[in-house]
Design a protein around this motif. Structure first.
Motif, PDB file in Angstrom:
ATOM      1  N   GLY A  82      17.438 -25.456-174.763  1.00 42.59           N
ATOM      2  CA  GLY A  82      17.360 -26.753-175.584  1.00 42.59           C
ATOM      3  C   GLY A  82      16.030 -26.610-176.573  1.00 42.59           C
ATOM      4  N   PHE A  83      15.758 -27.626-174.999  1.00 44.78           N
ATOM      5  CA  PHE A  83      14.006 -27.324-174.653  1.00 44.78           C
ATOM      6  C   PHE A  83      12.909 -26.252-174.836  1.00 44.78           C
ATOM      7  CE2 PHE A  83      16.154 -31.694-173.227  1.00 44.78           C
ATOM      8  CZ  PHE A  83      15.913 -32.918-175.089  1.00 44.78           C
ATOM      9  N   PHE A  84      13.352 -25.779-174.023  1.00 40.73           N
ATOM     10  CA  PHE A  84      12.222 -24.372-174.842  1.00 40.73           C
ATOM     11  C   PHE A  84      12.347 -23.219-176.254  1.00 40.73           C
ATOM     12  CE2 PHE A  84      11.500 -19.590-173.956  1.00 40.73           C
ATOM     13  CZ  PHE A  84      10.191 -20.106-173.586  1.00 40.73           C
ATOM     14  N   SER A 111      12.851 -16.400-185.265  1.00 45.14           N
ATOM     15  CA  SER A 111      13.800 -17.802-185.872  1.00 45.14           C
ATOM     16  C   SER A 111      14.703 -17.212-185.271  1.00 45.14           C
ATOM     17  CB  SER A 111      13.876 -17.387-187.161  1.00 45.14           C
ATOM     18  OG  SER A 111      12.964 -18.203-187.855  1.00 45.14           O
ATOM     19  N   LEU A 112      15.110 -16.180-185.062  1.00 47.80           N
ATOM     20  CA  LEU A 112      15.663 -14.878-183.959  1.00 47.80           C
ATOM     21  C   LEU A 112      16.183 -15.211-182.794  1.00 47.80           C
ATOM     22  CD1 LEU A 112      16.278 -12.084-185.849  1.00 47.80           C
ATOM     23  CD2 LEU A 112      17.340 -13.682-185.837  1.00 47.80           C
ATOM     24  N   PHE A 113      14.534 -15.504-182.310  1.00 46.89           N
ATOM     25  CA  PHE A 113      14.097 -15.601-180.935  1.00 46.89           C
ATOM     26  C   PHE A 113      15.366 -17.482-180.575  1.00 46.89           C
ATOM     27  CE2 PHE A 113      11.703 -18.157-176.970  1.00 46.89           C
ATOM     28  CZ  PHE A 113      12.400 -16.963-176.588  1.00 46.89           C
ATOM     29  N   ILE A 114      14.758 -18.440-181.425  1.00 45.88           N
ATOM     30  CA  ILE A 114      15.708 -19.334-181.277  1.00 45.88           C
ATOM     31  C   ILE A 114      16.995 -19.459-181.327  1.00 45.88           C
ATOM     32  CG2 ILE A 114      15.510 -21.698-182.305  1.00 45.88           C
ATOM     33  CD1 ILE A 114      12.762 -20.932-182.919  1.00 45.88           C
ATOM     34  N   MET A 115      17.160 -18.219-182.050  1.00 47.28           N
ATOM     35  CA  MET A 115      19.080 -18.405-182.680  1.00 47.28           C
ATOM     36  C   MET A 115      19.780 -17.922-180.551  1.00 47.28           C
ATOM     37  SD  MET A 115      20.547 -15.549-184.068  1.00 47.28           S
ATOM     38  CE  MET A 115      20.076 -13.823-183.176  1.00 47.28           C
ATOM     39  N   GLY A 116      18.491 -17.200-180.681  1.00 44.69           N
ATOM     40  CA  GLY A 116      19.292 -16.273-178.970  1.00 44.69           C
ATOM     41  C   GLY A 116      19.525 -17.681-178.298  1.00 44.69           C
ATOM     42  N   LEU A 117      18.311 -18.310-177.970  1.00 50.13           N
ATOM     43  CA  LEU A 117      18.768 -19.133-176.984  1.00 50.13           C
ATOM     44  C   LEU A 117      19.298 -20.574-177.489  1.00 50.13           C
ATOM     45  CD1 LEU A 117      14.470 -20.402-177.399  1.00 50.13           C
ATOM     46  CD2 LEU A 117      15.781 -19.357-175.262  1.00 50.13           C
ATOM     47  N   ALA A 118      20.346 -20.658-178.536  1.00 47.19           N
ATOM     48  CA  ALA A 118      21.038 -21.634-178.823  1.00 47.19           C
ATOM     49  C   ALA A 118      22.002 -21.005-178.208  1.00 47.19           C
ATOM     50  CB  ALA A 118      20.719 -21.895-180.359  1.00 47.19           C
ATOM     51  N   ILE A 119      22.082 -19.348-178.765  1.00 48.03           N
ATOM     52  CA  ILE A 119      23.467 -19.087-178.009  1.00 48.03           C
ATOM     53  C   ILE A 119      23.813 -19.086-176.753  1.00 48.03           C
ATOM     54  CG2 ILE A 119      24.495 -16.670-177.635  1.00 48.03           C
ATOM     55  CD1 ILE A 119      23.576 -16.097-180.565  1.00 48.03           C
ATOM     56  N   ARG A 120      22.432 -18.528-175.861  1.00 46.78           N
ATOM     57  CA  ARG A 120      22.407 -18.697-174.685  1.00 46.78           C
ATOM     58  C   ARG A 120      23.360 -20.209-174.163  1.00 46.78           C
ATOM     59  NH1 ARG A 120      23.942 -16.797-169.714  1.00 46.78           N
ATOM     60  NH2 ARG A 120      22.745 -16.847-168.461  1.00 46.78           N
ATOM     61  N   ALA A 121      21.895 -21.302-174.720  1.00 48.92           N
ATOM     62  CA  ALA A 121      23.052 -22.624-174.628  1.00 48.92           C
ATOM     63  C   ALA A 121      24.365 -22.872-174.607  1.00 48.92           C
ATOM     64  CB  ALA A 121      21.933 -23.179-174.742  1.00 48.92           C
ATOM     65  N   MET A 122      24.652 -22.170-175.237  1.00 48.96           N
ATOM     66  CA  MET A 122      25.745 -22.525-175.387  1.00 48.96           C
ATOM     67  C   MET A 122      27.153 -22.168-174.769  1.00 48.96           C
ATOM     68  SD  MET A 122      25.703 -21.645-179.632  1.00 48.96           S
ATOM     69  CE  MET A 122      27.862 -21.737-180.127  1.00 48.96           C
ATOM     70  N   LEU A 123      26.699 -20.894-174.800  1.00 46.78           N
ATOM     71  CA  LEU A 123      27.227 -20.048-173.078  1.00 46.78           C
ATOM     72  C   LEU A 123      27.330 -20.513-171.752  1.00 46.78           C
ATOM     73  CD1 LEU A 123      26.080 -16.407-173.527  1.00 46.78           C
ATOM     74  CD2 LEU A 123      28.844 -17.367-174.324  1.00 46.78           C
ATOM     75  N   LEU A 124      26.442 -21.008-172.075  1.00 45.74           N
ATOM     76  CA  LEU A 124      26.664 -22.446-170.510  1.00 45.74           C
ATOM     77  C   LEU A 124      26.996 -23.562-170.440  1.00 45.74           C
ATOM     78  CD1 LEU A 124      22.799 -21.755-169.483  1.00 45.74           C
ATOM     79  CD2 LEU A 124      24.460 -20.263-168.511  1.00 45.74           C
ATOM     80  N   ALA A 125      27.783 -23.999-171.827  1.00 47.99           N
ATOM     81  CA  ALA A 125      28.449 -24.983-171.575  1.00 47.99           C
ATOM     82  C   ALA A 125      29.400 -25.096-171.085  1.00 47.99           C
ATOM     83  CB  ALA A 125      27.816 -25.554-173.268  1.00 47.99           C
TER      84      ALA A 125
END
Length: 126
Positions: A82-84, A111-125
């Motif tokens: 999230g912070f990254f 923007s697509l990289f940020i989307m990927g970071l958000a997806i990765r954060a969601m998968l860790l929740a």
């Protein structure tokens, strides 16, 4: 009251995660299209990219409230992604002058990289 507030914040945080993913995906695709076709370029694109980036900051604040006020434990690396994403926004912005000749590609990839970071954060929740 506390459990009810936590449930509400958790629901908002989980729903807003999808807003982050979808808005940044659309911003990336729009910027990619703008690189190819001048007809889709314009001020609205930049406003949309800015709004998509603001969703990341809102999401981080929602998460910080959950951790600070409701003492929700963080999964390992969840907050890091999230912070990254916020740091990525700053890096993308800092390269806008040097990458002026490829500005639409910079923001598309960013923007697509940020989307990927958000997806990765969601998968860790949990």
């Amino acid at each position: 009251m506390m459990a009810s507030g936590l449930a509400t914040f958790r629901d908002i945080h989980e729903t807003w995660a999808w807003v982050v993913v979808i808005s940044n995906a659309l911003a990336g695709l729009w910027a990619l299209a703008a690189h190819r076709w001048t007809a889709v370029r314009g001020r609205a694109l930049w406003w949309f990219i800015g709004a998509a980036q603001v969703t990341v900051v809102v999401q981080a604040f929602l998460g910080a409230i959950m951790v600070g006020k409701y003492k929700v434990p963080l999964p390992q690396f969840h907050a890091f992604y999230g912070f990254f994403a916020i740091i990525a926004i700053a890096i993308i912005y800092s390269y806008r002058i040097q990458m002026r000749h490829r500005l639409y590609l910079l923001y598309a990839g960013g923007s697509l990289f940020i989307m990927g970071l958000a997806i990765r954060a969601m998968l860790l929740a949990p």
